[in-house]
Structures are given as structure tokens and as C-alpha cells.
Design an enzyme around this catalytic site. Structure first.
Site, PDB file in Angstrom:
ATOM      1  N   CYS A  10     -14.852  20.781  46.028  1.00 32.56           N
ATOM      2  CA  CYS A  10     -13.319  20.258  46.700  1.00 32.56           C
ATOM      3  C   CYS A  10     -13.299  18.992  46.553  1.00 32.56           C
ATOM      4  CB  CYS A  10     -13.272  20.814  47.790  1.00 32.56           C
ATOM      5  SG  CYS A  10     -12.858  23.066  47.654  1.00 32.56           S
TER       6      CYS A  10
ATOM      7  N   CYS B  10     -16.623  20.638  50.339  1.00 32.94           N
ATOM      8  CA  CYS B  10     -17.840  20.910  49.630  1.00 32.94           C
ATOM      9  C   CYS B  10     -17.723  19.756  48.339  1.00 32.94           C
ATOM     10  CB  CYS B  10     -17.881  22.375  49.358  1.00 32.94           C
ATOM     11  SG  CYS B  10     -16.903  22.924  47.948  1.00 32.94           S
TER      12      CYS B  10
ATOM     13  N   GLU C 237      -8.743  24.399  49.532  1.00 21.58           N
ATOM     14  CA  GLU C 237      -8.616  22.835  49.341  1.00 21.58           C
ATOM     15  C   GLU C 237      -7.973  23.017  47.528  1.00 21.58           C
ATOM     16  OE1 GLU C 237     -12.338  21.884  51.484  1.00 21.58           O
ATOM     17  OE2 GLU C 237     -11.458  23.640  50.409  1.00 21.58           O
TER      18      GLU C 237
ATOM     19  N   HIS D  66     -11.339  28.007  46.870  1.00 23.20           N
ATOM     20  CA  HIS D  66     -11.412  27.443  48.187  1.00 23.20           C
ATOM     21  C   HIS D  66      -9.862  27.044  48.654  1.00 23.20           C
ATOM     22  CE1 HIS D  66     -15.909  26.301  47.931  1.00 23.20           C
ATOM     23  NE2 HIS D  66     -15.674  27.472  47.734  1.00 23.20           N
TER      24      HIS D  66
END
Length: 170
Positions: free
Chosen positions: A97, A94, A66, A64
Site C-alpha cells: 500500500c 504495509c 488503501e 487492502h
């Protein structure tokens, strides 16, 4: 690489400036055919980590935006703790993260659009700043939210259009 003279003048740049950097990272994800989410980690007026979704490109469910930005930031300052840093990300993180942000000890999180399906800051659950966790960070939500949201909405609209245009197999 210093992107501005904020550290020279000691005048911090507005959150919108850094969110635009995150949006540029999201645009890179879009060019790669990934969900357009971008993130930057800023330390003393300098971007030290930049990430975009690259799950498909890297065949990595943890890739992801992040996580990618945190990885680069940690390498650039040679430390897994990012206590003097801020993250700017185009969508509410999410749970995965959000947990990584807590473990990195970020000082501040700034995000654009809320994520009513998977957000783990305010929307679905509260991983960031959960009272039982040992680290708390400042959170600012809604920075350039409309622009961040529009990028994601147009991506998913185009994806649905492509899918409906494909011939159905019987």
C-alpha cells in the site's frame, strides 16, 4: 458527494473528522468478516475514494483498504495521479500500500495506529518518503490511534476466542 461545507467556507476540517470516516469504512469491513481497516481519499473537502479491507470477499490479496480507496478516487477524478489529495487510513500502510501511495503521488497521508509487524511508513521500513524515491508526501501519524488500535485488537481477540472454542481434531 460533498460531506461538509469545508469547501464552501474554506475552513478545512480537522484530521479527526476524516479519520472517523475511515473508521466507518473499517466498521463495514468488520461487518463483512474482514480485518477492520478503512481508508478514505479526500480532495478539497470531499471524499472521492472510500475503501475497506476486502481480501476475503474479493479473493484478492491486493484488496487492502488503501488500494480500494485509491482505485475509487482515481476513477472519480479520471486520473491515476492524486497530487491534490489526502488519504486517511486507520492503520499504518504495509509495503504494498505504501508503494501504491507513492505511485499515486498523494500530497498527504494521515494514519491512526502504528503497525509494528508490517508498517512501511515508520515502524518496520520506510517506503513512504524513502530518500531514493521520486515522490515525497506529508505524513501525520497517530490520529485517533487508540480508537483505531482498539478496533483491530478487539477483532483479533474475538478471532482467537472463536478459534480456541473450536473442537480440536485428532
Amino acid at each position: 458527494m460533498v460531506l461538509n461545507n469545508a469547501s464552501i467556507s474554506n475552513t478545512p476540517l480537522p484530521d479527526e473528522f476524516w479519520m472517523e470516516e475511515a473508521l466507518r469504512a473499517a466498521a463495514h469491513a468488520l461487518e463483512l468478516g474482514e480485518i477492520p481497516i478503512g481508508a478514505v481519499v479526500v480532495h478539497k473537502g470531499e471524499v472521492i475514494g472510500r475503501g475497506w479491507n476486502s481480501n476475503l470477499t474479493n479473493t484478492d490479496p491486493s484488496a487492502h483498504a488503501e488500494i480500494m480507496a485509491l482505485r475509487e478516487a482515481g476513477k472519480n477524478i479520471a486520473n491515476h495521479r492524486l497530487g491534490d489529495c489526502e488519504m486517511f487510513v486507520t492503520i499504518e500502510p504495509c509495503a504494498m500500500c505504501a508503494g501504491a501511495l507513492v505511485h499515486s503521488r498523494l500530497a498527504r497521508l494521515v494514519y491512526g495506529a502504528a503497525d509494528p509487524k508490517a508498517g512501511a511508513v515508520h515502524s518496520v521500513m520506510s517506503v513512504v518518503n524513502h530518500p531514493k524515491l521520486n515522490h515525497q508526501m506529508e505524513v501525520c501519524e497517530g490520529v485517533l490511534a487508540e480508537k483505531c488500535s482498539e478496533l483491530l485488537q478487539s477483532f483479533f481477540k474475538a478471532r482467537r476466542t472463536e478459534k480456541s472454542a473450536q473442537p480440536k481434531n485428532k
